[in-house]
Design a protein around this motif. Sequence first.
Motif, PDB file in Angstrom:
ATOM      1  N   ILE A 299      32.854  33.991  49.913  1.00  0.00           N
ATOM      2  CA  ILE A 299      33.840  32.934  49.650  1.00  0.00           C
ATOM      3  C   ILE A 299      33.999  32.707  48.151  1.00  0.00           C
ATOM      4  N   MET A 300      32.900  32.689  47.421  1.00  0.00           N
ATOM      5  CA  MET A 300      32.981  32.462  45.975  1.00  0.00           C
ATOM      6  C   MET A 300      33.695  33.609  45.263  1.00  0.00           C
ATOM      7  N   ALA A 301      33.485  34.830  45.721  1.00  0.00           N
ATOM      8  CA  ALA A 301      34.185  35.973  45.131  1.00  0.00           C
ATOM      9  C   ALA A 301      35.686  35.873  45.410  1.00  0.00           C
ATOM     10  N   ALA A 302      36.038  35.458  46.618  1.00  0.00           N
ATOM     11  CA  ALA A 302      37.454  35.284  46.961  1.00  0.00           C
ATOM     12  C   ALA A 302      38.071  34.159  46.133  1.00  0.00           C
ATOM     13  N   GLU A 303      37.308  33.104  45.915  1.00  0.00           N
ATOM     14  CA  GLU A 303      37.793  31.991  45.099  1.00  0.00           C
ATOM     15  C   GLU A 303      38.074  32.457  43.669  1.00  0.00           C
ATOM     16  N   ARG A 304      37.162  33.239  43.112  1.00  0.00           N
ATOM     17  CA  ARG A 304      37.368  33.764  41.751  1.00  0.00           C
ATOM     18  C   ARG A 304      38.636  34.625  41.688  1.00  0.00           C
ATOM     19  N   LYS A 305      38.833  35.473  42.692  1.00  0.00           N
ATOM     20  CA  LYS A 305      40.009  36.343  42.725  1.00  0.00           C
ATOM     21  C   LYS A 305      41.287  35.497  42.810  1.00  0.00           C
ATOM     22  N   HIS A 306      41.268  34.471  43.626  1.00  0.00           N
ATOM     23  CA  HIS A 306      42.445  33.596  43.745  1.00  0.00           C
ATOM     24  C   HIS A 306      42.706  32.840  42.447  1.00  0.00           C
ATOM     25  N   LYS A 307      41.647  32.452  41.748  1.00  0.00           N
ATOM     26  CA  LYS A 307      41.824  31.780  40.456  1.00  0.00           C
ATOM     27  C   LYS A 307      42.441  32.731  39.429  1.00  0.00           C
TER      28      LYS A 307
ATOM     29  N   ASP B  33      49.425  41.477  44.968  1.00  0.00           N
ATOM     30  CA  ASP B  33      47.992  41.325  44.689  1.00  0.00           C
ATOM     31  C   ASP B  33      47.396  40.164  45.487  1.00  0.00           C
ATOM     32  N   LEU B  34      48.168  39.112  45.663  1.00  0.00           N
ATOM     33  CA  LEU B  34      47.691  37.980  46.461  1.00  0.00           C
ATOM     34  C   LEU B  34      47.521  38.394  47.923  1.00  0.00           C
ATOM     35  N   VAL B  35      48.475  39.144  48.447  1.00  0.00           N
ATOM     36  CA  VAL B  35      48.366  39.636  49.824  1.00  0.00           C
ATOM     37  C   VAL B  35      47.126  40.526  49.962  1.00  0.00           C
ATOM     38  N   LYS B  36      46.923  41.422  49.000  1.00  0.00           N
ATOM     39  CA  LYS B  36      45.739  42.300  49.044  1.00  0.00           C
ATOM     40  C   LYS B  36      44.446  41.490  48.984  1.00  0.00           C
TER      41      LYS B  36
END
Length: 153
Positions: A49-57, A137-140
């Motif tokens: 979850i934290m890795a996904a959060e970083r990517k979304h940021k 990139d957001l979809v990926k």
Amino acid sequence: IILRRNEVWNMEEQTLHILNECSSGCKMAIHSMQQILEYVENEKLEQVIMAAERKHKEIAARTAKALTSYGEKGKKPGAAAETFAWLTTEMKMLIRDDSSQIAKIMTNGCNMGIQSIMEVLNENPEADRESKNIAGDLVKAEEHFADELKAFL
């Protein structure tokens, strides 16, 4: 140029529509991830979850930069949608607060995000390449996150 509700949307308007949807989607995703982290007990799930959060940021920052170039600040998620998402998560976590439930909630969010972004992309074919790349990139990122969550279902 695309016709929508008796309007003609030019390239800039289509670009802004995509960027605003990305902005709103990233903010909603980040908020949801931060909310759910307080329930996470599994260290591996927390890392995912934290890795996904970083990517979304990262994507949110790229989106904000692109919006700034158009003199825009970005779209916030609707208050009703944000409140509904928060309440839904809280209710589901009260009923069952294990890793599987968390993965289901997050996967459902990924699926909604993918659908929303793909719809906007398909409705705005004349948008500029940068906005389409950000949306892609957001979809990926959503697809990758959903794939990683499968291990916890």
